[in-house]
Scaffold this active site. Structure first.
Site, short mmCIF file in Angstrom:
data_model
loop_
_atom_site.label_atom_id
_atom_site.label_comp_id
_atom_site.label_asym_id
_atom_site.label_seq_id
_atom_site.Cartn_x
_atom_site.Cartn_y
_atom_site.Cartn_z
N GLU A 133 0.91 -1.35 0.12
CA GLU A 133 -0.09 0.11 0.14
C GLU A 133 0.89 1.30 -0.01
O GLU A 133 0.73 2.17 -0.76
CB GLU A 133 -0.88 0.10 1.41
CG GLU A 133 -1.84 1.01 1.37
CD GLU A 133 -2.81 1.28 2.49
OE1 GLU A 133 -3.17 0.24 3.06
OE2 GLU A 133 -3.02 2.47 2.96
N ASN A 231 -2.58 -5.56 8.99
CA ASN A 231 -3.55 -5.11 9.94
C ASN A 231 -3.73 -6.17 11.20
O ASN A 231 -4.03 -5.92 12.33
CB ASN A 231 -4.92 -4.81 9.49
CG ASN A 231 -5.78 -6.03 9.03
OD1 ASN A 231 -6.59 -6.72 9.83
ND2 ASN A 231 -5.42 -6.37 7.77
O1 10D Z 1 -1.28 -6.22 4.92
P1 10D Z 1 -2.54 -5.34 5.06
O2 10D Z 1 -3.22 -5.42 6.42
O3 10D Z 1 -2.53 -3.95 4.35
O4 10D Z 1 -3.48 -5.98 4.03
P2 10D Z 1 -4.62 -7.37 3.92
O5 10D Z 1 -4.85 -7.89 2.70
O6 10D Z 1 -4.30 -8.28 5.15
O7 10D Z 1 -6.04 -6.75 4.58
C1 10D Z 1 -6.64 -5.65 4.01
C2 10D Z 1 -6.16 -4.44 3.96
C3 10D Z 1 -5.70 -3.75 2.79
C4 10D Z 1 -6.28 -4.39 1.21
C5 10D Z 1 -5.25 -2.44 2.85
F1 10D Z 1 -5.99 -1.60 2.84
#
Ligand code: 10D
Ligand code: SF4
Length: 327
Positions: A133, A231
């Site tokens: 991101e 997250n």
């Molecule tokens: O690593 P992350 O928490 O940014 O991504 P994850 O694919 O685990 O969760 C959804 C979050 C997104 C796509 C970022 F906004």
């Protein structure tokens, strides 16, 4: 030997699991597979979850890291984490049909970056170095954005004009740590501007609020999620900060270590925003088989957000529906 009758329980946090952006992105891949047939190429893991990626691979999705790996004329979906404008240009040069599954809340941060860059601000982007991101957002205004990777990185920040600085952030950070970083930045740049609205998204915030409440009463907190999920990883840190005796990130029940249960009466359980509920069900089953069958839900906040599918799919869906009407 005296019978061990002390109550064992699970505190199940809510909200947990899929957020609106993940739900939309996963459905976009499924829908594209159904609408156009395999293969459908996906640039980067659609969301950071091993199970989701494997399940979609079985249905015919092919995951690549770069658009240059996609054969000319094929369809490529951009992951929920977003891409830099250069990636859109690359796809155009490669004559690829694109479906953009970037979460609308990530797009919102991209737009903020473009706007502040056009006003010639120095943008301090709080986020994790190398995260997909952050790469995408930074690509919107590379000459104006400086990455600040946590409070310890603040001392290294250099700006052109301390009177014209704004901070933005990755959507999936720890709320508390980000506020600490902002506090340190404000000490250095007292006129630092804040984003017009929270960049850390509702889903990240709600999962942290719930896990905090659960952690305060838990000897052990398990968070279901993949290791590269920002997250999910933050939820473990938040749980430890909120008083959990111990906390671990597991992809599924098979990764839970039986020894973690020694002396434990209350297990807190939650999952990251990219985690399907079936994996939480597996963890609950595993715990029930070991005496933790009593499950209490802890839900300090509720969520009702939904996003419509990417416009490219909606456009074709509409054409399909119109053709059916004419037939
Ligand atoms: O690593 P992350 O928490 O940014 O991504 P994850 O694919 O685990 O969760 C959804 C979050 C997104 C796509 C970022 F906004
Ligand atoms: Fe969107 Fe937030 Fe989900 Fe990321 S975690 S996909 S920003 S709703």
């Amino acid at each position: 030997m005296a019978e061990d009758t002390e109550r064992r329980r699970v505190l199940l946090a809510a909200p947990r699991g899929y957020c609106a952006g993940v739900d939309r992105a996963v459905i976009a891949v499924e829908q594209a597979l159904e609408q156009y047939g395999p293969p459908i190429y996906v640039r980067h893991e659609i969301v950071h979850n091993k199970y989701v990626v494997r399940t979609l691979e079985k249905k015919g999705a092919i995951f690549v890291e770069e658009t240059s790996e996609v054969p000319e004329g094929e369809i490529v979906i951009f992951s929920a984490h977003g891409v830099a404008p250069e990636v859109h240009r690359e796809a155009e040069r490669g004559r690829l049909a694109t479906i953009d599954a970037t979460c609308p809340l990530v797009t919102k941060v991209h737009k903020e970056a473009v706007r502040f860059a056009s006003q010639d601000y120095d943008i301090l982007l709080i986020g994790h170095d190398g995260h997909e991101e952050v790469i995408g957002t930074s690509g919107e205004a590379p000459d104006h954005i400086t990455l600040v990777d946590g409070p310890d990185d603040v001392a290294n920040v250099e700006v052109r004009d301390p009177e014209k600085v704004v901070w933005l952030s990755q959507t999936t950070l720890s709320v508390d740590e980000t506020m600490e970083t902002v506090g340190a930045l404000k000490e250095r740049f007292p006129n630092l501007l804040s984003p017009p609205s929270d960049d850390i998204c509702y889903a990240t915030q709600n999962r942290q609020t719930a896990i905090k409440q659960v952690a305060a009463e838990s000897d052990l907190v398990l968070v279901v999620g993949s290791k590269n999920s920002s997250n999910s990883a933050r939820m473990v840190e938040v749980a430890l900060g909120a008083g959990a005796g111990a906390s671990y990130l597991v992809d599924n029940a098979s990764e839970i270590d039986e020894s973690w249960l020694a002396g434990v009466r209350t297990v807190g359980l939650s999952s990251g925003a990219s985690v399907p509920e079936v994996l939480v069900d597996g963890a609950l089953e595993w715990l029930a088989e070991r005496g933790f069958a009593d499950v209490e839900i802890v839900q300090p906040v509720s969520e009702h957000i939904q996003f419509s599918l990417p416009k490219e799919l909606r456009r074709d869906l509409r054409a399909e529906a119109a053709a059916k009407l004419e037939a």
